[in-house]
Scaffold this motif. Structure first.
Motif, mmCIF file in Angstrom:
data_model
loop_
_atom_site.group_PDB
_atom_site.id
_atom_site.type_symbol
_atom_site.label_atom_id
_atom_site.label_comp_id
_atom_site.label_asym_id
_atom_site.label_seq_id
_atom_site.Cartn_x
_atom_site.Cartn_y
_atom_site.Cartn_z
ATOM 1 N N PHE A 1 7.725 19.364 7.786
ATOM 2 C CA PHE A 1 8.932 18.952 7.034
ATOM 3 C C PHE A 1 8.652 19.059 5.511
ATOM 4 O O PHE A 1 9.525 19.445 4.734
ATOM 5 N N VAL B 1 8.359 6.755 16.864
ATOM 6 C CA VAL B 1 8.035 7.446 15.609
ATOM 7 C C VAL B 1 6.830 8.353 15.772
ATOM 8 O O VAL B 1 6.796 9.479 15.276
ATOM 9 N N SER C 1 11.502 11.554 7.738
ATOM 10 C CA SER C 1 10.084 11.401 7.435
ATOM 11 C C SER C 1 9.872 10.733 6.077
ATOM 12 O O SER C 1 10.406 11.206 5.065
ATOM 13 N N LEU D 1 -3.114 9.072 15.057
ATOM 14 C CA LEU D 1 -1.839 8.649 15.687
ATOM 15 C C LEU D 1 -1.181 9.819 16.404
ATOM 16 O O LEU D 1 0.013 9.909 16.485
ATOM 17 N N PRO E 1 -0.696 14.170 16.810
ATOM 18 C CA PRO E 1 -0.538 15.259 15.821
ATOM 19 C C PRO E 1 0.305 14.761 14.640
ATOM 20 O O PRO E 1 1.257 14.025 14.831
ATOM 21 N N ARG E 2 -0.123 15.107 13.427
ATOM 22 C CA ARG E 2 0.681 14.674 12.276
ATOM 23 C C ARG E 2 0.898 15.875 11.354
ATOM 24 O O ARG E 2 0.278 16.023 10.329
ATOM 25 N N PRO E 3 1.781 16.761 11.789
ATOM 26 C CA PRO E 3 2.041 17.972 11.011
ATOM 27 C C PRO E 3 2.708 17.644 9.667
ATOM 28 O O PRO E 3 3.101 16.498 9.422
ATOM 29 N N VAL E 4 2.772 18.642 8.843
ATOM 30 C CA VAL E 4 3.433 18.495 7.532
ATOM 31 C C VAL E 4 4.542 19.541 7.398
ATOM 32 O O VAL E 4 4.904 19.930 6.278
ATOM 33 N N ARG F 1 -3.973 10.820 4.551
ATOM 34 C CA ARG F 1 -2.829 11.735 4.734
ATOM 35 C C ARG F 1 -1.896 11.718 3.527
ATOM 36 O O ARG F 1 -1.373 12.763 3.124
ATOM 37 N N ARG G 1 -3.720 -0.104 11.772
ATOM 38 C CA ARG G 1 -2.880 -1.109 12.428
ATOM 39 C C ARG G 1 -3.426 -1.479 13.811
ATOM 40 O O ARG G 1 -3.225 -2.606 14.259
ATOM 41 N N ARG H 1 0.684 6.426 19.477
ATOM 42 C CA ARG H 1 0.181 5.274 18.709
ATOM 43 C C ARG H 1 -0.265 4.217 19.710
ATOM 44 O O ARG H 1 0.356 3.165 19.869
ATOM 45 N N LYS I 1 0.851 -1.205 0.000
ATOM 46 C CA LYS I 1 0.000 0.000 0.000
ATOM 47 C C LYS I 1 0.881 1.247 0.000
ATOM 48 O O LYS I 1 0.657 2.185 -0.771
ATOM 49 N N ASN I 2 1.909 1.247 0.846
ATOM 50 C CA ASN I 2 2.703 2.462 1.030
ATOM 51 C C ASN I 2 3.737 2.689 -0.061
ATOM 52 O O ASN I 2 4.477 3.665 -0.025
#
Ligand code: EPZ
Length: 414
Positions: free
Chosen positions: A123, A323, A160, A116, A118-121, A90, A367, A327, A20-21
């Motif tokens: 970077f 990571v 990342s 999971l 905060p999932r900032p962007v 995402r 997951r 989670r 998938k990834n």
């Protein structure tokens, strides 16, 4: 909801699908060209459907033939990524760089995704700014503008996966050389690099950085996705947690060595060959400690399923998640099933119990959902796992593959 009559050892062979990834960035990479990109071994997943609809919305033509996806066209790309698609996944945020590189303008809503933490962007945006993009925020969306992206040195504070993919994609059409220091080294990046090279990109990986020499334009390509290491690890853990014997085929053992180390320490017997891995579960596994880490470390995506396995091990396991900030979506439901887990900061202390008990539980991300299905396979009796749409995002034909291993698993309304 998914129903499982647990308590049986799983035995048999399970075929592993394309990753998938790797599929998601590969589909998005097709935005970099108008020529046909043909991808083989594409898994039929909700997230893949979302990525396909996203590139169609931006102007690409798409057609499926079994597990082959053909994407072409997009002479005139739209600069607007539809909010409802980006909010759903995402990885959609990866369209920012390619659309900006192709059209000089891109407007992409800030992403949604799993719960999971905060999932900032930041970077991603740091990298694109370094390549000359002017970044502003309007109504919860990022607006990026650049006449022509110019290569630059970009340091990533954390390796990342998404930000590295974003920079590979944007750098491929930038003017000059982009150097990414501290890039992610997951196998999915290697697979994306192979695709980009077939499209004409010049990408050179060194020990601590990757160099992308931008091209005026890129061409089409034909490419096969690598096997899904997280899917393979999940089914091997299904064999381990039920004390069975499972062989994952069309898999890549090298991508799972961190997991195989700890399964072996836990008392499982491990065997592997060119494209298969076999795990034979122990009568009663032993507790093991591990911490997740960027590749080649223990994959964070296998942390929840591994915690389910350790929940029935003999002794105390210490699990450190490095990571993600939070989670732990699997912890409460596992406690409902009788697990003894304490969370303090980024650490889970798992006191193994003799057995888990069946329960009705709710999955909150892909997951965590897998972890709950594994726990249900080990618990004597019928368990119910709601939130199955999360599983559909990340596991192709999960019930079918588990039934192929002898699991009694079915879907019911509810
Ligand atoms: C990819 O997500 C995977 N998703 C995730 O798998 C996987 O867990 C993750 O990599 C780590 O291996 C896809 O490939 C589609 P990151 P990504 O950028 O790219 C922080 C699954 O279940 N961060 O490596 O989003 C971030 O919050 C999914 O298949 C920033 O702070 O992961 C996280 O704590 C779940 N700023 C850490 O870095 C940024 O700009 C790792 O994120 C970007 C990330």
């Amino acid at each position: 909801m998914i129903c499982v009559l647990g308590g049986r050892s799983l035995r048999g062979v399970v075929p592993i699908s394309g990753a998938k990834n790797a599929a998601l960035p590969a589909i998005i990479a097709s935005l970099l060209t108008t020529e046909p990109v043909i991808l083989h071994r594409v898994p039929r997943l909700l997230d893949v459907e979302t990525a396909v609809r996203l590139v169609q919305a931006l102007g690409k033509e798409v057609c499926w033939e079994k597990d082959t996806l053909k994407i072409w066209g997009g002479e005139k790309l739209s600069s607007e990524a539809p909010a409802e698609l980006v909010q759903r996944m995402r990885a959609s945020f990866l369209v920012l760089g390619p659309v900006l590189a192709r059209t000089g303008l891109a407007r992409v809503p800030l992403p949604g995704g799993c719960a999971l933490g905060p999932r900032p962007v930041d970077f991603h945006l740091h990298g694109l700014s370094r390549l000359g993009a002017r970044i502003t925020f309007i109504d919860g969306a990022v607006l990026a503008e650049a006449q022509r992206l110019r290569g630059a040195i970009v340091y990533l504070d954390f390796p990342s996966v998404g930000a590295t993919e974003q920079l590979l994609l944007a750098g491929a059409l930038a003017e000059g050389e982009t150097v990414v220091i501290n890039p992610a080294r997951e196998p999915e990046l290697t697979n994306l690099t192979e695709l980009l090279r077939k499209m004409g990109a010049e990408v050179t990986w060194n020990t601590d950085h990757v160099v992308i020499r931008g091209q005026e334009e890129l061409g089409g390509a034909e490419h096969t996705l690598l096997p899904d290491r997280i899917e393979a690890g999940t089914y091997l853990l299904a064999g381990a947690i039920t004390g069975g014997r499972v062989r994952a085929v069309n898999a890549e053992p090298r991508h799972l060595f961190a997991l195989l180390d700890r399964l072996s320490c836990a008392g499982c017997e491990i065997d592997y060959g060119e494209d298969w891995i076999e795990v034979r579960g122990a009568q009663r596994p032993r507790a093991v400690d591990f911490r997740t880490w960027p590749y080649p470390g223990f994959p964070t995506d296998l942390q929840p399923p591994m915690v389910s396995f350790l929940a029935i091990a003999e002794g105390r396991s210490t699990v450190t998640e490095t990571v993600y900030a939070a989670r732990f979506g699997h912890v409460e439901p596992l406690i409902q099933m009788g697990a003894k887990i304490q969370v303090s900061g980024s650490v889970q202390i798992v006191e193994g119990v003799g057995e888990l008990r069946p329960a009705a539980v709710e999955a909150t991300d892909i997951r965590a959902g897998a972890a709950l299905v594994l726990a249900a396979l080990a618990a004597q009796g019928v368990s119910y796992v709601r939130g199955e749409q999360h599983l559909r995002r990340g596991y192709e034909n999960m019930e079918g593959k588990l039934r192929g291993l002898g699991a009694q698993i079915w879907e019911e309304e509810g």
